[in-house]
Design a protein around this motif. Structure first.
Motif, PDB file in Angstrom:
ATOM      1  N   VAL A  18       0.841  -1.203   0.000  1.00 46.89           N
ATOM      2  CA  VAL A  18       0.000   0.000   0.000  1.00 46.89           C
ATOM      3  C   VAL A  18       0.872   1.248   0.000  1.00 46.89           C
ATOM      4  CG1 VAL A  18      -1.629   1.342   1.385  1.00 46.89           C
ATOM      5  CG2 VAL A  18      -1.997  -1.098   1.033  1.00 46.89           C
ATOM      6  N   ALA A  19       1.875   1.292   0.866  1.00 50.82           N
ATOM      7  CA  ALA A  19       2.751   2.460   0.922  1.00 50.82           C
ATOM      8  C   ALA A  19       3.499   2.645  -0.392  1.00 50.82           C
ATOM      9  CB  ALA A  19       3.734   2.317   2.088  1.00 50.82           C
ATOM     10  N   GLY A  20       3.998   1.558  -0.955  1.00 52.51           N
ATOM     11  CA  GLY A  20       4.719   1.641  -2.225  1.00 52.51           C
ATOM     12  C   GLY A  20       3.830   2.124  -3.359  1.00 52.51           C
ATOM     13  N   THR A  21       2.606   1.656  -3.402  1.00 55.82           N
ATOM     14  CA  THR A  21       1.676   2.084  -4.444  1.00 55.82           C
ATOM     15  C   THR A  21       1.360   3.568  -4.321  1.00 55.82           C
ATOM     16  OG1 THR A  21       0.699  -0.122  -4.462  1.00 55.82           O
ATOM     17  CG2 THR A  21      -0.577   1.632  -5.470  1.00 55.82           C
ATOM     18  N   LEU A  22       1.119   4.059  -3.109  1.00 58.72           N
ATOM     19  CA  LEU A  22       0.820   5.476  -2.915  1.00 58.72           C
ATOM     20  C   LEU A  22       2.005   6.360  -3.273  1.00 58.72           C
ATOM     21  CD1 LEU A  22      -1.228   5.332   0.409  1.00 58.72           C
ATOM     22  CD2 LEU A  22      -2.085   5.805  -1.885  1.00 58.72           C
ATOM     23  N   LEU A  27       4.742  10.015  -7.220  1.00 56.37           N
ATOM     24  CA  LEU A  27       5.966  10.402  -7.929  1.00 56.37           C
ATOM     25  C   LEU A  27       5.815  10.329  -9.440  1.00 56.37           C
ATOM     26  CD1 LEU A  27       8.657   8.633  -5.709  1.00 56.37           C
ATOM     27  CD2 LEU A  27       8.055  11.054  -5.748  1.00 56.37           C
ATOM     28  N   VAL A  28       5.139   9.321  -9.936  1.00 61.50           N
ATOM     29  CA  VAL A  28       5.084   9.066 -11.369  1.00 61.50           C
ATOM     30  C   VAL A  28       3.864   9.705 -12.030  1.00 61.50           C
ATOM     31  CG1 VAL A  28       5.008   7.225 -13.103  1.00 61.50           C
ATOM     32  CG2 VAL A  28       6.343   6.920 -11.048  1.00 61.50           C
ATOM     33  N   GLY A  29       2.803   9.905 -11.285  1.00 60.52           N
ATOM     34  CA  GLY A  29       1.549  10.384 -11.861  1.00 60.52           C
ATOM     35  C   GLY A  29       1.643  11.779 -12.432  1.00 60.52           C
TER      36      GLY A  29
END
Length: 119
Positions: A18-22, A27-29
């Protein structure tokens, strides 16, 4: 403590995911915000202005929500019965028939009184 280690590992992995996805999405969005993207979306039509407090909802919505919760919680009581059905034998069957009849009578009462109508 040994039997709980796999559960703890699963919890840690879920938290990391969850933390990695957020963080990755932040950063990438894309960062191109405009008025149309920040505005609320209501089925393709322009949103109607609402009062500051959010407006009043008819009581019918709350009644429908409470009915859903009541019947949903009553159905949850079927799961323990299904798990322990072999151990309860005829007593469990009779009790569940009484329970389901009670739920059905409540459902028929609500239906007859118009509690499920959306008019």
């Amino acid at each position: 403590m040994h039997p709980y280690v796999p559960i703890l590992i699963l919890g840690v992995l879920a938290t990391i995911f969850v933390a990695g996805t957020l963080v990755t999405s932040a950063l990438v969005g894309p960062k191109r915000y405009n008025r149309a993207k920040l505005d609320s979306y209501e089925c393709g039509i322009e949103p109607t202005p609402q009062p500051v407090g959010g407006g009043r909802f008819p009581v019918k919505y709350y009644i429908t929500a409470m009915l859903f919760i009541v019947f949903d919680i009553e159905i949850i009581f079927l799961y323990p019965w299904a798990v322990a059905f072999d151990q309860m034998a005829l007593f469990g069957l009779v009790e569940m028939v009484i329970f389901i009849a009670t739920v059905f009578i409540a459902y028929a009462y609500v239906w007859r009184r118009g509690g499920l109508e959306w008019d």
